[in-house]
Design a protein around this motif. Structure first.
Motif, PDB file in Angstrom:
ATOM      1  N   LYS B  41       0.839  -1.017  -0.174  1.00 28.39           N
ATOM      2  CA  LYS B  41       0.124   0.026   0.144  1.00 28.39           C
ATOM      3  C   LYS B  41       0.924   1.450   0.154  1.00 28.39           C
ATOM      4  O   LYS B  41       0.508   2.244  -0.677  1.00 28.39           O
ATOM      5  N   GLU B  51      -6.179   6.086  -5.005  1.00 29.87           N
ATOM      6  CA  GLU B  51      -6.965   5.508  -3.774  1.00 29.87           C
ATOM      7  C   GLU B  51      -6.332   4.351  -3.056  1.00 29.87           C
ATOM      8  O   GLU B  51      -5.334   3.776  -3.564  1.00 29.87           O
ATOM      9  N   ALA B  52      -6.550   4.147  -2.025  1.00 30.17           N
ATOM     10  CA  ALA B  52      -6.017   3.225  -1.095  1.00 30.17           C
ATOM     11  C   ALA B  52      -6.267   1.812  -1.682  1.00 30.17           C
ATOM     12  O   ALA B  52      -7.423   1.539  -2.098  1.00 30.17           O
ATOM     13  N   LEU B  53      -5.134   0.985  -1.400  1.00 32.80           N
ATOM     14  CA  LEU B  53      -5.224  -0.310  -1.995  1.00 32.80           C
ATOM     15  C   LEU B  53      -6.024  -1.216  -1.134  1.00 32.80           C
ATOM     16  O   LEU B  53      -5.613  -1.514   0.076  1.00 32.80           O
ATOM     17  N   SER B  54      -6.963  -1.819  -1.545  1.00 29.55           N
ATOM     18  CA  SER B  54      -7.436  -2.868  -0.514  1.00 29.55           C
ATOM     19  C   SER B  54      -6.959  -4.391  -0.835  1.00 29.55           C
ATOM     20  O   SER B  54      -6.500  -4.558  -1.816  1.00 29.55           O
ATOM     21  N   SER B  55      -7.285  -5.397   0.028  1.00 27.78           N
ATOM     22  CA  SER B  55      -6.768  -6.782  -0.135  1.00 27.78           C
ATOM     23  C   SER B  55      -6.931  -7.463  -1.322  1.00 27.78           C
ATOM     24  O   SER B  55      -8.328  -7.293  -1.479  1.00 27.78           O
ATOM     25  N   THR B  57      -7.029 -10.669  -1.672  1.00 27.47           N
ATOM     26  CA  THR B  57      -7.033 -11.821  -1.371  1.00 27.47           C
ATOM     27  C   THR B  57      -8.257 -12.874  -2.104  1.00 27.47           C
ATOM     28  O   THR B  57      -8.079 -14.038  -2.465  1.00 27.47           O
ATOM     29  N   SER B  59     -10.419 -11.617  -4.516  1.00 31.49           N
ATOM     30  CA  SER B  59     -10.261 -11.320  -6.144  1.00 31.49           C
ATOM     31  C   SER B  59      -9.237 -12.005  -6.799  1.00 31.49           C
ATOM     32  O   SER B  59      -9.072 -11.978  -8.013  1.00 31.49           O
ATOM     33  N   VAL B  61      -6.337 -10.786  -8.007  1.00 31.88           N
ATOM     34  CA  VAL B  61      -5.674  -9.577  -8.645  1.00 31.88           C
ATOM     35  C   VAL B  61      -6.610  -8.333  -8.546  1.00 31.88           C
ATOM     36  O   VAL B  61      -7.852  -8.334  -9.029  1.00 31.88           O
ATOM     37  N   GLU B  63      -6.487  -4.487  -9.849  1.00 28.66           N
ATOM     38  CA  GLU B  63      -6.020  -3.449 -10.923  1.00 28.66           C
ATOM     39  C   GLU B  63      -6.049  -2.233 -10.371  1.00 28.66           C
ATOM     40  O   GLU B  63      -7.006  -1.563  -9.843  1.00 28.66           O
ATOM     41  N   HIS B  64      -4.980  -1.356 -10.324  1.00 27.62           N
ATOM     42  CA  HIS B  64      -5.195   0.197 -10.142  1.00 27.62           C
ATOM     43  C   HIS B  64      -4.484   0.968 -11.225  1.00 27.62           C
ATOM     44  O   HIS B  64      -3.478   0.546 -11.830  1.00 27.62           O
ATOM     45  N   ASP B  75      -2.634 -11.466  -5.019  1.00 25.10           N
ATOM     46  CA  ASP B  75      -2.668 -12.536  -3.711  1.00 25.10           C
ATOM     47  C   ASP B  75      -2.894 -13.702  -3.893  1.00 25.10           C
ATOM     48  O   ASP B  75      -4.038 -14.052  -4.327  1.00 25.10           O
ATOM     49  N   GLU B  92      -1.076 -13.217 -18.566  1.00 24.71           N
ATOM     50  CA  GLU B  92      -1.490 -11.698 -19.458  1.00 24.71           C
ATOM     51  C   GLU B  92      -0.990 -10.881 -18.406  1.00 24.71           C
ATOM     52  O   GLU B  92      -0.535  -9.523 -18.943  1.00 24.71           O
ATOM     53  N   TYR B  93      -1.436 -10.905 -17.297  1.00 26.39           N
ATOM     54  CA  TYR B  93      -1.223  -9.972 -16.140  1.00 26.39           C
ATOM     55  C   TYR B  93       0.417  -9.772 -15.906  1.00 26.39           C
ATOM     56  O   TYR B  93       0.798  -8.641 -15.992  1.00 26.39           O
TER      57      TYR B  93
END
Lengths: 349, 137
Positions: B41, B51-55, B57, B59, B61, B63-64, B75, B92-93
């Motif tokens: 973070k 914006e703040a990164l949330s976990s 776990t 999802s 992946v 994406e920001h 994660d 691909e990611y």
């Protein structure tokens, strides 16, 4: 746009919406008829078996294997032919791009092939609008209401002014509430995902023996990563003194963690009610199944005068019925999507 | 490189990691509660994430969007097989050329890019954390 037949009077028309959900792990399809669910199917291994087994190719994607069998099954259970479908609704986002694309591509092809409208649905809106599914076991909230969506991936407070007029008023800054349950359960040695197991054990425990701190953030914000660390430190410290500490106190530890989380959620709801002046409160998402939050909400009806709404469990977890429900609401208000609509990993209201 | 730091020193540590890394892929090894998400973070903030990164776990992946670039936060904690990662199109990611921040990389060791910065985080008894950058294989 592809040729479609849109009737003039949509409001009272008898319509069948096929809903497709593929935002994360599960592939799901549902048929809804004037707000009533006719089928609500989630892909399982059994569906593979019925349609000739799993495709053994390593890079093949689970959703690609599941989508056609799941749709067949949804239509079969609803006892309708695909020609009877008025429109198809799919999850546009948020979610995993690869997963979303499978649902989107299928739905676009189906819409084009059948010459019916396409409806793009926001997954988070669908969790909220699942309350409007007509079912004996649930009732619809009145506008405006406060919605709290709690699941393994989301923790969100939303002010809902109308079906498609929603505003996020608070979110988690780190972990989702379901994750707080699952990871705390993991620290205690329970199998992942451990939320439901923790709920079961907590009901037999004393919540007052081991209180955990509630993270201090903004009045409508959530933070759960500190709770996980607090549980970890607590367990490490106590296990040093007594290696059997967790086994001997499991029910009480679970009760302590669960009551901390439930109180924290209720604190945020109380803040939301106070700030907005709205006392209709609806919850959604998989964690709505938790007995602690259900009890706390029912008590709030008595003690705080709230009206509370908890959807039927099968409409709480990720499901296609809620997607079809939003599809129907969009169909009746003519909010159709073009076939070049794009899937979105992140999506606002 | 090895660094021991407290929560207050996190912004400086994040900046130092970024300026010392040649790669845009960061792998974070460490137990649950070691502070992987918290460190990521802070690095994301440093890179200008709005914006703040949330976990991620649940999802897997998140994406920001940065200024003209993307940041993928992974994660793999709840992953049960390599196949699951392939199913969501993970290659691909990972090979998109954007920023990659990976938690629980040990779950997908065979799929990881060779060029990466490997970071191990450990929690000390006094609450501070120790970070060591491991040599590239």
């Amino acid at each position: 746009m592809h040729p479609i037949n849109v009737p003039n009077s949509l409001k009272d028309q008898n319509i069948y919406i096929l809903g497709i959900e593929s935002s994360c792990d599960d592939t799901a399809a549902s048929v809804i008829n004037n707000g009533v669910v006719l089928s609500n199917v989630v892909a399982t291994q059994k569906i593979h078996e019925a349609y000739g087994g799993v495709v053994p190719e390593l890079a093949s994607r689970a959703h690609q294997q599941n989508i056609v069998p799941v749709v067949h099954e949804a239509l079969r259970q609803a006892n309708i032919d695909k020609k009877a479908v008025s429109a198809i609704a799919f999850t546009q986002g948020p979610g995993l791009m690869g997963s979303l694309l499978v649902g989107a591509s299928f739905s676009k092809s189906f819409a084009m092939g059948m010459g019916i409208p396409l409806l793009a649905v926001n997954h988070m809106q669908a969790h909220i609008l699942a309350h409007f599914i007509k079912d004996e076991e649930q009732k619809a909230p009145g506008f405006p209401f406060i919605a709290l969506t709690i699941s393994g991936g989301h923790t969100q407070l939303v002010k809902v002014k109308n079906y498609f007029d929603m505003e996020i008023i608070g979110e988690t800054l780190d972990d989702a509430v379901g994750e707080a349950f699952d990871k705390s359960a993991k620290i205690l040695g329970l199998p992942y995902p451990g939320g439901p197991m923790m709920d079961k054990l907590a009901q037999q425990g004393d919540p007052s023996r081991f209180p955990f701190p509630k993270p201090k953030v903004g009045p409508l914000e959530f933070s759960f990563s500190g709770l996980k660390t607090a549980v970890l430190y607590f367990v490490e410290k106590e296990t040093k003194a007594n290696p059997n500490f967790v086994e001997e106190n499991l029910n009480d530890i679970c009760a302590g963690i669960q009551s901390t989380i439930v109180e924290y959620l209720m604190d945020k709801l109380k803040n939301a009610v106070k700030i907005t002046g709205i006392n209709e409160v609806a919850i959604g998402g998989g964690v709505s199944a938790n007995s602690g939050i259900r009890t706390a909400l029912r008590e709030a009806e008595q003690s705080l005068g709230w009206k509370t709404y908890i959807p039927k469990f099968e409409y709480c977890t990720d499901n296609a019925a809620m997607i079809a429900m939003v599809g129907e609401l969009k169909y009746r208000t003519q909010q159709f999507a073009e076939t070049d609509v794009i899937s979105m990993a992140r999506m606002k209201f | 490189m090895e660094l021991t730091f407290t929560l207050e020193e996190l912004p400086a540590v994040a900046a130092k990691l970024l300026s010392n890394s040649k790669s845009k892929t960061f792998l974070f090894y460490g137990e649950m509660g070691a502070g992987k998400t918290t460190l990521i973070k802070e690095i994301a903030k440093n890179l200008g994430a709005a914006e703040a990164l949330s976990s991620p776990t649940f999802s897997i992946v998140n994406e920001h969007v940065l200024d003209g670039e993307k940041l993928y936060h992974y994660d793999f904690y709840r992953l049960e097989s390599l196949e699951e990662a392939l199913d969501i199109g993970i290659e691909e990611y990972l090979y998109s050329g954007h920023w990659n921040f990976v938690e629980w990389p040990e779950k997908i060791e065979q799929l990881l890019p060779g060029e990466s910065t490997r970071i191990e985080l450990t929690k000390n008894d006094n609450g501070s954390r120790t970070l060591s950058i491991m040599p590239v294989k």
